[in-house]
Scaffold this motif. Structure first.
Motif, PDB file in Angstrom:
ATOM      1  N   VAL D  55       4.702   1.678   8.112  1.00 59.81           N
ATOM      2  CA  VAL D  55       5.212   0.606   7.257  1.00 59.81           C
ATOM      3  C   VAL D  55       5.219   1.057   5.806  1.00 59.81           C
ATOM      4  O   VAL D  55       4.266   1.678   5.337  1.00 59.81           O
ATOM      5  N   ALA D  56       6.312   0.750   5.124  1.00 62.54           N
ATOM      6  CA  ALA D  56       6.363   0.957   3.672  1.00 62.54           C
ATOM      7  C   ALA D  56       6.732  -0.357   3.007  1.00 62.54           C
ATOM      8  O   ALA D  56       7.626  -1.071   3.474  1.00 62.54           O
ATOM      9  N   VAL D  57       6.008  -0.708   1.948  1.00 63.92           N
ATOM     10  CA  VAL D  57       6.376  -1.863   1.128  1.00 63.92           C
ATOM     11  C   VAL D  57       6.796  -1.328  -0.233  1.00 63.92           C
ATOM     12  O   VAL D  57       6.046  -0.567  -0.867  1.00 63.92           O
ATOM     13  N   ASN D  58       7.998  -1.690  -0.624  1.00 63.01           N
ATOM     14  CA  ASN D  58       8.575  -1.191  -1.871  1.00 63.01           C
ATOM     15  C   ASN D  58       8.500   0.340  -1.962  1.00 63.01           C
ATOM     16  O   ASN D  58       8.173   0.912  -2.997  1.00 63.01           O
ATOM     17  N   GLN D  59       8.794   0.969  -0.800  1.00 59.04           N
ATOM     18  CA  GLN D  59       8.964   2.420  -0.691  1.00 59.04           C
ATOM     19  C   GLN D  59       7.678   3.227  -0.802  1.00 59.04           C
ATOM     20  O   GLN D  59       7.721   4.441  -1.036  1.00 59.04           O
ATOM     21  N   ASP D  60       6.527   2.567  -0.633  1.00 56.93           N
ATOM     22  CA  ASP D  60       5.259   3.292  -0.510  1.00 56.93           C
ATOM     23  C   ASP D  60       4.595   2.930   0.817  1.00 56.93           C
ATOM     24  O   ASP D  60       4.649   1.775   1.248  1.00 56.93           O
ATOM     25  N   TYR D  61       3.957   3.949   1.439  1.00 60.90           N
ATOM     26  CA  TYR D  61       3.236   3.686   2.682  1.00 60.90           C
ATOM     27  C   TYR D  61       2.131   2.667   2.440  1.00 60.90           C
ATOM     28  O   TYR D  61       1.434   2.743   1.420  1.00 60.90           O
ATOM     29  N   VAL D  62       1.967   1.740   3.393  1.00 61.49           N
ATOM     30  CA  VAL D  62       0.888   0.752   3.281  1.00 61.49           C
ATOM     31  C   VAL D  62       0.254   0.540   4.647  1.00 61.49           C
ATOM     32  O   VAL D  62       0.890   0.780   5.677  1.00 61.49           O
ATOM     33  N   PRO D  63      -1.014   0.078   4.671  1.00 60.03           N
ATOM     34  CA  PRO D  63      -1.635  -0.336   5.937  1.00 60.03           C
ATOM     35  C   PRO D  63      -1.181  -1.760   6.298  1.00 60.03           C
ATOM     36  O   PRO D  63      -0.567  -2.442   5.472  1.00 60.03           O
ATOM     37  N   VAL D  64      -1.492  -2.191   7.543  1.00 57.04           N
ATOM     38  CA  VAL D  64      -0.960  -3.474   8.006  1.00 57.04           C
ATOM     39  C   VAL D  64      -1.598  -4.685   7.328  1.00 57.04           C
ATOM     40  O   VAL D  64      -1.086  -5.801   7.447  1.00 57.04           O
ATOM     41  N   ASP D  65      -2.705  -4.502   6.600  1.00 57.04           N
ATOM     42  CA  ASP D  65      -3.277  -5.642   5.884  1.00 57.04           C
ATOM     43  C   ASP D  65      -2.704  -5.774   4.469  1.00 57.04           C
ATOM     44  O   ASP D  65      -3.168  -6.581   3.683  1.00 57.04           O
ATOM     45  N   HIS D  66      -1.700  -4.970   4.171  1.00 55.22           N
ATOM     46  CA  HIS D  66      -1.085  -5.026   2.829  1.00 55.22           C
ATOM     47  C   HIS D  66      -0.307  -6.335   2.677  1.00 55.22           C
ATOM     48  O   HIS D  66       0.407  -6.744   3.575  1.00 55.22           O
ATOM     49  N   PRO D  67      -0.428  -7.012   1.518  1.00 59.23           N
ATOM     50  CA  PRO D  67       0.310  -8.271   1.328  1.00 59.23           C
ATOM     51  C   PRO D  67       1.824  -8.055   1.246  1.00 59.23           C
ATOM     52  O   PRO D  67       2.285  -7.001   0.811  1.00 59.23           O
ATOM     53  N   VAL D  68       2.565  -9.047   1.690  1.00 62.51           N
ATOM     54  CA  VAL D  68       4.024  -9.062   1.503  1.00 62.51           C
ATOM     55  C   VAL D  68       4.400 -10.390   0.860  1.00 62.51           C
ATOM     56  O   VAL D  68       3.752 -11.411   1.075  1.00 62.51           O
ATOM     57  N   ARG D  69       5.427 -10.333   0.021  1.00 62.80           N
ATOM     58  CA  ARG D  69       5.879 -11.568  -0.627  1.00 62.80           C
ATOM     59  C   ARG D  69       7.391 -11.541  -0.822  1.00 62.80           C
ATOM     60  O   ARG D  69       8.026 -10.494  -0.634  1.00 62.80           O
ATOM     61  N   ALA D  70       7.951 -12.688  -1.172  1.00 63.45           N
ATOM     62  CA  ALA D  70       9.390 -12.791  -1.396  1.00 63.45           C
ATOM     63  C   ALA D  70       9.823 -11.729  -2.404  1.00 63.45           C
ATOM     64  O   ALA D  70       9.118 -11.476  -3.387  1.00 63.45           O
ATOM     65  N   GLY D  71      10.953 -11.091  -2.141  1.00 62.96           N
ATOM     66  CA  GLY D  71      11.445 -10.059  -3.058  1.00 62.96           C
ATOM     67  C   GLY D  71      11.041  -8.652  -2.682  1.00 62.96           C
ATOM     68  O   GLY D  71      11.606  -7.686  -3.188  1.00 62.96           O
ATOM     69  N   ASP D  72      10.034  -8.529  -1.780  1.00 60.84           N
ATOM     70  CA  ASP D  72       9.613  -7.190  -1.358  1.00 60.84           C
ATOM     71  C   ASP D  72      10.677  -6.523  -0.482  1.00 60.84           C
ATOM     72  O   ASP D  72      11.429  -7.196   0.232  1.00 60.84           O
ATOM     73  N   GLU D  73      10.679  -5.184  -0.526  1.00 62.67           N
ATOM     74  CA  GLU D  73      11.446  -4.392   0.444  1.00 62.67           C
ATOM     75  C   GLU D  73      10.446  -3.840   1.442  1.00 62.67           C
ATOM     76  O   GLU D  73       9.572  -3.046   1.062  1.00 62.67           O
ATOM     77  N   VAL D  74      10.532  -4.278   2.689  1.00 57.56           N
ATOM     78  CA  VAL D  74       9.572  -3.871   3.724  1.00 57.56           C
ATOM     79  C   VAL D  74      10.317  -3.073   4.779  1.00 57.56           C
ATOM     80  O   VAL D  74      11.316  -3.546   5.338  1.00 57.56           O
ATOM     81  N   ALA D  75       9.839  -1.840   5.023  1.00 61.05           N
ATOM     82  CA  ALA D  75      10.508  -0.954   5.978  1.00 61.05           C
ATOM     83  C   ALA D  75       9.575  -0.608   7.122  1.00 61.05           C
ATOM     84  O   ALA D  75       8.377  -0.380   6.921  1.00 61.05           O
ATOM     85  N   PHE D  76      10.151  -0.582   8.331  1.00 62.74           N
ATOM     86  CA  PHE D  76       9.411  -0.183   9.541  1.00 62.74           C
ATOM     87  C   PHE D  76      10.085   1.038  10.150  1.00 62.74           C
ATOM     88  O   PHE D  76      11.316   1.070  10.270  1.00 62.74           O
ATOM     89  N   PHE D  77       9.271   2.020  10.544  1.00 58.50           N
ATOM     90  CA  PHE D  77       9.857   3.235  11.119  1.00 58.50           C
ATOM     91  C   PHE D  77       8.811   4.017  11.914  1.00 58.50           C
ATOM     92  O   PHE D  77       7.601   3.778  11.751  1.00 58.50           O
ATOM     93  N   PRO D  78       9.249   4.956  12.751  1.00 62.17           N
ATOM     94  CA  PRO D  78       8.289   5.781  13.510  1.00 62.17           C
ATOM     95  C   PRO D  78       7.663   6.840  12.602  1.00 62.17           C
ATOM     96  O   PRO D  78       8.148   7.060  11.483  1.00 62.17           O
ATOM     97  N   PRO D  79       6.599   7.513  13.085  1.00 64.54           N
ATOM     98  CA  PRO D  79       6.068   8.667  12.339  1.00 64.54           C
ATOM     99  C   PRO D  79       7.195   9.640  12.016  1.00 64.54           C
ATOM    100  O   PRO D  79       8.083   9.850  12.845  1.00 64.54           O
ATOM    101  N   VAL D  80       7.159  10.212  10.833  1.00 66.76           N
ATOM    102  CA  VAL D  80       8.295  10.995  10.353  1.00 66.76           C
ATOM    103  C   VAL D  80       8.363  12.359  11.047  1.00 66.76           C
ATOM    104  O   VAL D  80       7.346  12.906  11.490  1.00 66.76           O
ATOM    105  N   THR D  81       9.565  12.900  11.143  1.00 68.64           N
ATOM    106  CA  THR D  81       9.782  14.179  11.827  1.00 68.64           C
ATOM    107  C   THR D  81      10.789  15.041  11.078  1.00 68.64           C
ATOM    108  O   THR D  81      11.667  15.665  11.670  1.00 68.64           O
ATOM    109  N   GLY D  82      10.663  15.052   9.752  1.00 67.52           N
ATOM    110  CA  GLY D  82      11.580  15.874   8.966  1.00 67.52           C
ATOM    111  C   GLY D  82      11.094  17.309   8.891  1.00 67.52           C
ATOM    112  O   GLY D  82      10.427  17.801   9.797  1.00 67.52           O
TER     113      GLY D  82
END
Lengths: 85, 149, 149, 85
Positions: D55-82
Motif C-alpha cells: 500500500v502507498a498513500v500519497n506515493q509513499d509506502y505505508v503500513p495498514v494502520d496508516h490513516p487515510v482521509r479525503a483527498g488522499d491518493e491510495v494505491a494497492f499493488f503486489p510486491p514489486v518486480t522491477g
C-alpha cells in the motif's frame, strides 16, 4: 638468465633488461638479489628496501626463497599500481 | 576475454559485443577506471602506465579464470590500457555478465580489487615537481584480501 | 539524475554524458539489467513492465538521494524502462561515479538492490501458457535488507 | 479519495483507478480494505491475501494502520518486480 626491471627499479639500475649468468651458488631469489647488489651502486639502490620489491619468476609472483636457474626469466618491480582509483 | 592495449576503448560497443545474442544474461556489471586530476591531494597532469608484457596477459587470464570459477558468469571482459594517459582518460574496463545480478556485481568488484594488487602495471604521474612513481596503497591490499579463502 | 521511459538507452552515451569534464572521478560502476529468456526454469517471450507514474519517480529520487548521502559520489544516474520488452532488451541502468572505486561499486550494488524491492514496477511475462505476473523473490528482500542500518 | 490498483490487483478489480468517498469511519488503510472487499467479488479476490498486497498513500509506502482521509491518493499493488535478474 634473463633479468627484467620495471618502474623505479629500472631507473635506478639504468636498464630494462639484461642477460646474466650468475654462478651456481646463486640458487634462489634472495641470493640473486645479494649477487646483483654487489654489481654496483645502482643495483644496491634498487634493492635497498626489499619491502617494496616484488619478484616474478617466469611471469608468476614468487617469494624470495624461490629457486632460480639458468633459462629463467626473473623480474623485479615495485608493488603494482594499475587499475584506477 | 582480456586485452592490454594503448588505444582507448568504447564501453558501449564492448558491452554490446559481449552480450549480443545471449538472452540468458540478466545482469551486467561494469567498472570503468578513469585518470583523476588529483592524487593524494596533489594536482596531477598526464601519467604514464608501464607494464610487464607477457606477465600482464598471463595474470589477467588467471584472474579472469578465477572469477569464472567462483561465480556463474556468462561473459567477462578485462581491458587495461598502458602508455601515456591524460586526466579524464579511461584506464581500465571490467565487464561481468550473468543470469543473476549478484554474481555479476560481486565478480566485477573481485576483478577490480585483484587488478589493483596483482596486475603488473606501474603509474608514473606528472606533477608540478616532475614525474613521480605512484606508491601502492595499503587499502588496496586490504580490499583484495577480503576475497581470500 | 533519474529517468523513467519506454525508449531504450545507450550505455556508452550515458556514461560519457555523466562523466564528461569531471576529472575528479576515478571510478565508475555501472549495472545494466537485461530481459532474460528464462525465468524460474520456464521459457519467456516478451514481457510488459507496468509502473506507477509519479510514485516511481518519487521513489527513484529518494533512493538516489539516499545513495548520495551514504557514499561520496560525483554523479549518479538511474534509468528504468517500462512497457513492452523482448528478451535481450535493456531494462534498467544504474551508474555511480566517484573519486574512489569502493564508493562507486557499493553505491551501484545498493541502488540495484533497492530498485528490486522498492521501485513500483511489475513484470508480466508472456509464457507458452499465456501472460503471467512475475512473483517477487524473497532473496531480493534479503539483498536489500543487508543495506539496512 | 483517489484509489489506484496495479498489476493483478487491477485485473481482479477490473479497473486501474476510481474516485470514491468512503464513510468517515473508514479512517485507516485496514478499514479501507475491509470496506472495499464488501463492494464486490473482484475486490474480495484482490484483497484475499494481504501478505502479497503493498500500500502507498500519497506515493509513499505505508503500513495498514496508516490513516487515510479525503483527498488522499491510495494505491494497492503486489510486491514489486522491477529491476532485472
Amino acid at each position: 638468465m634473463k633479468l627484467l626491471y620495471f618502474a623505479w627499479l629500472r631507473e635506478r639500475i639504468g636498464r630494462a633488461e639484461e642477460d646474466l649468468a650468475p654462478p651456481a651458488e646463486v640458487a634462489d631469489v634472495a641470493r640473486l638479489i645479494d649477487w646483483l647488489k654487489a654489481r654496483g651502486p645502482g643495483y644496491a639502490a634498487a634493492f635497498a628496501d626489499l619491502r617494496v620489491v616484488r619478484v616474478a619468476v617466469n611471469q608468476d609472483y614468487v617469494p624470495v626463497d624461490h629457486p632460480v636457474r639458468a633459462g629463467d626469466e626473473v623480474a623485479f618491480f615495485p608493488p603494482v599500481t594499475g587499475g584506477s582509483a | 576475454m582480456i586485452r592490454v592495449q594503448t588505444e582507448d576503448f568504447d564501453v558501449g560497443a564492448e558491452l554490446k559485443a559481449l552480450t549480443a545474442g545471449n538472452t540468458a544474461i540478466g545482469g551486467v556489471a561494469l567498472f570503468v577506471g578513469l585518470v583523476r586530476d588529483m592524487a593524494g591531494g596533489q594536482a596531477v597532469g598526464a601519467m604514464t602506465l608501464e607494464h610487464y608484457p607477457g606477465m600482464t596477459e598471463r595474470q589477467l587470464e588467471k584472474i579472469e579464470a578465477e572469477a569464472r570459477a567462483r561465480w556463474p558468469l556468462d561473459a567477462t571482459l578485462i581491458v587495461h590500457r598502458h602508455g601515456r594517459l591524460e586526466p579524464g582518460d579511461q584506464i581500465v574496463l571490467v565487464i561481468c555478465a550473468s543470469a543473476h545480478r549478484e554474481a555479476a556485481l560481486e565478480a566485477c568488484a573481485f576483478l577490480i580489487d585483484w587488478l589493483k594488487t596483482k596486475a603488473p602495471f606501474w603509474k608514473s604521474e606528472a606533477t608540478p615537481e616532475g614525474p613521480r612513481w605512484v606508491e601502492a596503497r595499503a587499502e588496496d591490499d586490504h580490499a583484495a584480501a577480503r576475497w581470500q579463502r
